[in-house]
Each structure stands twice: as structure tokens, then as C-alpha cells.
Design a protein around this motif. Sequence first.
Motif, PDB file in Angstrom:
ATOM      1  N   ARG A 137       0.763  -1.151  -0.080  1.00 26.29           N
ATOM      2  CA  ARG A 137       0.085  -0.127   0.000  1.00 26.29           C
ATOM      3  C   ARG A 137       0.794   1.329   0.009  1.00 26.29           C
ATOM      4  O   ARG A 137       2.061   1.076   0.531  1.00 26.29           O
ATOM      5  N   GLY A 176      -5.005   0.794  -5.833  1.00 27.45           N
ATOM      6  CA  GLY A 176      -5.984   0.778  -4.142  1.00 27.45           C
ATOM      7  C   GLY A 176      -6.587   2.046  -3.504  1.00 27.45           C
ATOM      8  O   GLY A 176      -7.659   2.145  -3.844  1.00 27.45           O
ATOM      9  N   PRO A 177      -5.529   2.730  -3.561  1.00 31.95           N
ATOM     10  CA  PRO A 177      -5.908   3.688  -2.268  1.00 31.95           C
ATOM     11  C   PRO A 177      -6.512   4.970  -3.343  1.00 31.95           C
ATOM     12  O   PRO A 177      -7.513   5.462  -2.946  1.00 31.95           O
ATOM     13  N   ALA A 197     -10.548   3.560  -3.682  1.00 37.27           N
ATOM     14  CA  ALA A 197     -10.953   3.529  -3.076  1.00 37.27           C
ATOM     15  C   ALA A 197     -11.325   5.027  -2.117  1.00 37.27           C
ATOM     16  O   ALA A 197     -12.528   5.368  -2.209  1.00 37.27           O
ATOM     17  N   GLU A 198     -10.872   6.581  -2.584  1.00 38.85           N
ATOM     18  CA  GLU A 198     -11.158   7.700  -2.958  1.00 38.85           C
ATOM     19  C   GLU A 198     -12.250   7.953  -3.609  1.00 38.85           C
ATOM     20  O   GLU A 198     -12.989   8.390  -3.552  1.00 38.85           O
ATOM     21  N   ASP A 201     -16.174   6.682  -3.276  1.00 36.34           N
ATOM     22  CA  ASP A 201     -16.303   6.576  -2.043  1.00 36.34           C
ATOM     23  C   ASP A 201     -17.143   7.371  -1.745  1.00 36.34           C
ATOM     24  O   ASP A 201     -17.508   8.855  -1.323  1.00 36.34           O
ATOM     25  N   GLN A 246      -7.729  -2.516 -10.121  1.00 38.18           N
ATOM     26  CA  GLN A 246      -7.722  -2.183  -8.699  1.00 38.18           C
ATOM     27  C   GLN A 246      -8.998  -0.857  -8.650  1.00 38.18           C
ATOM     28  O   GLN A 246      -9.751  -0.038  -8.197  1.00 38.18           O
ATOM     29  N   ALA A 268     -12.927  -2.865  -9.977  1.00 39.72           N
ATOM     30  CA  ALA A 268     -13.747  -2.429  -8.976  1.00 39.72           C
ATOM     31  C   ALA A 268     -14.899  -1.722  -8.781  1.00 39.72           C
ATOM     32  O   ALA A 268     -15.447  -1.252  -8.100  1.00 39.72           O
ATOM     33  N   ARG A 311     -19.127  -2.684  -8.211  1.00 38.63           N
ATOM     34  CA  ARG A 311     -20.379  -1.168  -8.227  1.00 38.63           C
ATOM     35  C   ARG A 311     -21.055  -0.580  -8.807  1.00 38.63           C
ATOM     36  O   ARG A 311     -22.237  -0.390  -8.100  1.00 38.63           O
TER      37      ARG A 311
END
Length: 213
Positions: free
Chosen positions: A13, A93-94, A97-98, A101, A150, A154, A158
Motif C-alpha cells: 500500500r 487501491g488507495p 477507494a477515495e 467513496d 483496482q 472495482a 459497484r
Amino acid sequence: MTSGQAAVPAPVRSDTDPGGPGTREPRTGDPGTGDAGTGRDAILRAARRAFTQRPYADVTIRGIAADAKVSPSLVVKHFGRKEELFNTVADFGPAAAELFDAPLPVLGRHMVVTLVRHRRTLQSDPLLRVVFSLGNRDERSLLRDRFQEQVTDALAARLTGRERTLRAELIAGHLIGLGATLGLHRSGAGADATPEHLADLYAPALQALIDGS
């Protein structure tokens, strides 16, 4: 991965995101980098440039250290071996995710505002480094694989409705295009527009893909 080279380990990460074409790379100790003299962010920036612009086998810890203006031992202290540093650079990934969100009905606007704010706050783009891997067949192709897993996959997971994978690919393209445009015209009208105003103009096309309409 090319024959005879060691397997690249599982991703590590990263707490920062990459710079892209047209973005200013702040030097170590710049306000907002969180570097505070440690050299970590400077090393990451140098590694991003190295791994996205040259074949993996040509990249060395010594070369990254020279570009970052730190000692090779400091690179090893922060990131360990070259494979571990590469995995940090290849981790989307990070950032994903942001960017993702938010509830689906407002996700398009959230992605635009988040991307623009990220660029302006950190002086870097969370996704653009994948562009440098296009057309390459060495370990840089792992950047594309990680991006697919990622970011695109991802996001597709959703979405609802038909053609989720296709819509996710198009959304990812829109986000990369936005970052590239802001970098290309970094002194243009977009530089003076607020993230919210850019979202007013750009997010509806993204939201239509999110909704499947």
C-alpha cells in the motif's frame, strides 16, 4: 514479466499518488507533501518516473536515489528492494477507494471533485501514471493489470444494470482524460475554475455512464 526475472511480490500500500504529465512535482519538504525532510515522497516521485518511463530491468535503486537526491541506503530504508518499491508505485487501491467513496447517484460529481482537489492539494494525479505503461510488454504491463483490477474492475463491481464492465472502462477513460486535460492546460481556464464548477460541466457525462442511461 520477462523470462528469468524474479517474481514481483504482492502489492504494498502507498499513502501517496502519482504525478502525471503536466503536473508539478514538488520537491522534498514542499508544503503539503508530508515529507518533512525524510525523502520518502521524493523517492516515490523518482520511482514513478523511472518505472513508468523505462523497462523494469533498466531501473536501479542507485538511479532512483540519484534522481531523488538522496542516498541509496535511504531508498532501501523506506522501501526495501526494487520489487517492493515497484509494487508501491503500481498500487492504485488507495486512490480508487477515495475516488469511489460516494453513493452511486452522486458518484460522478464526487469523482470529479475528488480528482481535481487531489491534483491541486498534492500536486499529482491519482491515475495518469498508467498511461506511461501503454504499449510496453515488460513489467510495466503490471501497471495496467493493477489498474484493471483496482480501478476498472472495482468500479464495475459497484455499478448496476447492463454492460457494467464497458461502462466502467469508459468512466476510467473519462477520469484519465480529465487529468490529462488539466495537466496539458495547466495555465488555462481550468486552472481558475473551482472543483465544483468543473464538476458541473464534466460530471453529467460520467453520471450517465454510472446510471447506465
